[in-house]
Design an enzyme around this catalytic site. Structure first.
Site: not given
Ligand SMILES: Nc1nc(=O)c2c([nH]1)NC[C@@H]1CN(c3ccc(C(=O)N[C@@H](CCC(=O)O)C(=O)O)cc3)CN21
Ligand SMILES: CC(C)C(=O)C(=O)O
Ligand SMILES: [Mg+2]
Length: 280
Positions: A44-45, A83, A113, A115, A182
């Site tokens: 669903d991303s 998803d 899948k 959540e 995740e």
């Molecule tokens: N393009 C894309 N990639 C992804 O992996 C993804 C999506 N979209 N959309 C749905 C979710 C959202 N996801 C995310 C979004 C943001 C972070 C993020 O910014 N994480 C920070 C850490 C924040 C913290 O320290 O708590 C990082 O720096 O990685 C991680 C996963 C993973 N998924």
């Molecule tokens: C980031 C993965 C695990 C996901 O759920 C998605 O792409 O929607």
């Molecule tokens: Mg997802």
């Protein structure tokens, strides 16, 4: 070799790593399938990568089905998981089964899948009882972004770590054949991988996980999204930008199309064209 729940489970038992990428379309699915990637997630991303929303919440079951069936048509060997989007399974067991059934019937995917941990175990139990393989997804579950206050790492601190481990054990007990971890810190996700018989799929987790997943635009440098785990395996975004600029330049300078890009052999003679005298 066609990937199935049985071949994937055997890979975990034999200590072989499992690869997964997200995918949302037929052309990319064919490339991923031909590369020997074991699993695809129609995530669903896609609400973010394909539709430009700021999070995954607006995505509907109908949309997941359109993208999901496009991907399934491109896969010969890769195992396709779709998803379940926000609010398509949380309301009741009945709602969850209806939507899981629609996704399976209308896409031809091999699993769904969803959540959540303990709170969605009744749904996992019912869907698996209907013969639909389920992947669970715990840790940073993006559909709860508003409850978390952002896409932030989960399982920090001892109480949260215990909760993530309990969720992992609960979804396994409920019948999930795999669980996505995740943004679960590495030692915790390694421990969960050791404790579980089912496949763990890491994203921003540990290399000890049985499988790894990345969003395909992230690993190719196409998205503007760069969380810590999004290693670029190629700079395809830059290659695309350069190609678009080159096309723009050639159209505007008249270099493209050259004669080899036109149907020269089907053309009429100049004499004939000059003799045409058509009026409206
Ligand atoms: N393009 C894309 N990639 C992804 O992996 C993804 C999506 N979209 N959309 C749905 C979710 C959202 N996801 C995310 C979004 C943001 C972070 C993020 O910014 N994480 C920070 C850490 C924040 C913290 O320290 O708590 C990082 O720096 O990685 C991680 C996963 C993973 N998924
Ligand atoms: C980031 C993965 C695990 C996901 O759920 C998605 O792409 O929607
Ligand atoms: Mg997802």
């Amino acid at each position: 070799m066609k990937n199935t729940v049985a071949t994937l489970a055997a890979m975990k038992r034999n200590g072989e790593k499992i690869s997964q990428l997200t995918c949302y379309d037929y052309s990319t699915a064919k490339l991923i399938d031909a590369a020997g990637i074991n699993m695809i997630l129609v995530g669903d991303s896609l609400g973010m990568t394909m539709q430009g929303y700021k999070d995954t919440l607006p995505v509907t079951v109908d949309e997941m089905i359109v993208y999901g069936r496009s991907v399934v048509r491109g896969c010969k060997e890769t195992f396709v998981v779709v998803d379940m989007p926000f609010m398509s399974y949380q309301i009741s067991i009945e709602q969850a089964m209806q939507n899981a059934g629609r996704i399976m019937k209308e896409t031809g995917a091999s699993a769904v899948k969803l959540e959540g941990g303990k709170e969605v175990c009744p749904q996992i139990r019912a869907i698996t009882a209907a013969g639909i393989p389920v992947v669970a997804h715990i840790g940073m579950t993006p559909q709860s972004v508003n409850a978390f206050g952002g896409f932030t790492v989960q399982g920090k601190g001892e109480a949260n770590a215990r909760r993530v481990l309990e969720d992992a054990l609960a979804v396994q007990e409920a019948g999930a054949f795999a669980v996505t971890l995740e943004c679960v810190p590495p030692k915790l996700s390694a421990l969960i991988t050791k404790k579980l018989d089912i496949i763990t799929i890491g994203i921003g987790a540990s290399p000890e996980c049985d499988a790894q997943v990345l969003v395909w635009q992230d690993m190719l440098g196409i998205s503007d999204f760069k969380p810590k785990f999004a290693k670029h395996f190629a700079e395809v975004g830059e290659t695309m930008r350069e190609a678009f600029r080159a096309y723009d330049g050639e159209v505007k300078s008249g270099v493209f199309p050259a004669s080899e890009h036109t149907f020269v052999k089907s053309d009429c003679t100049e004499e004939f064209l000059a003799s045409l005298d058509v009026e409206y």
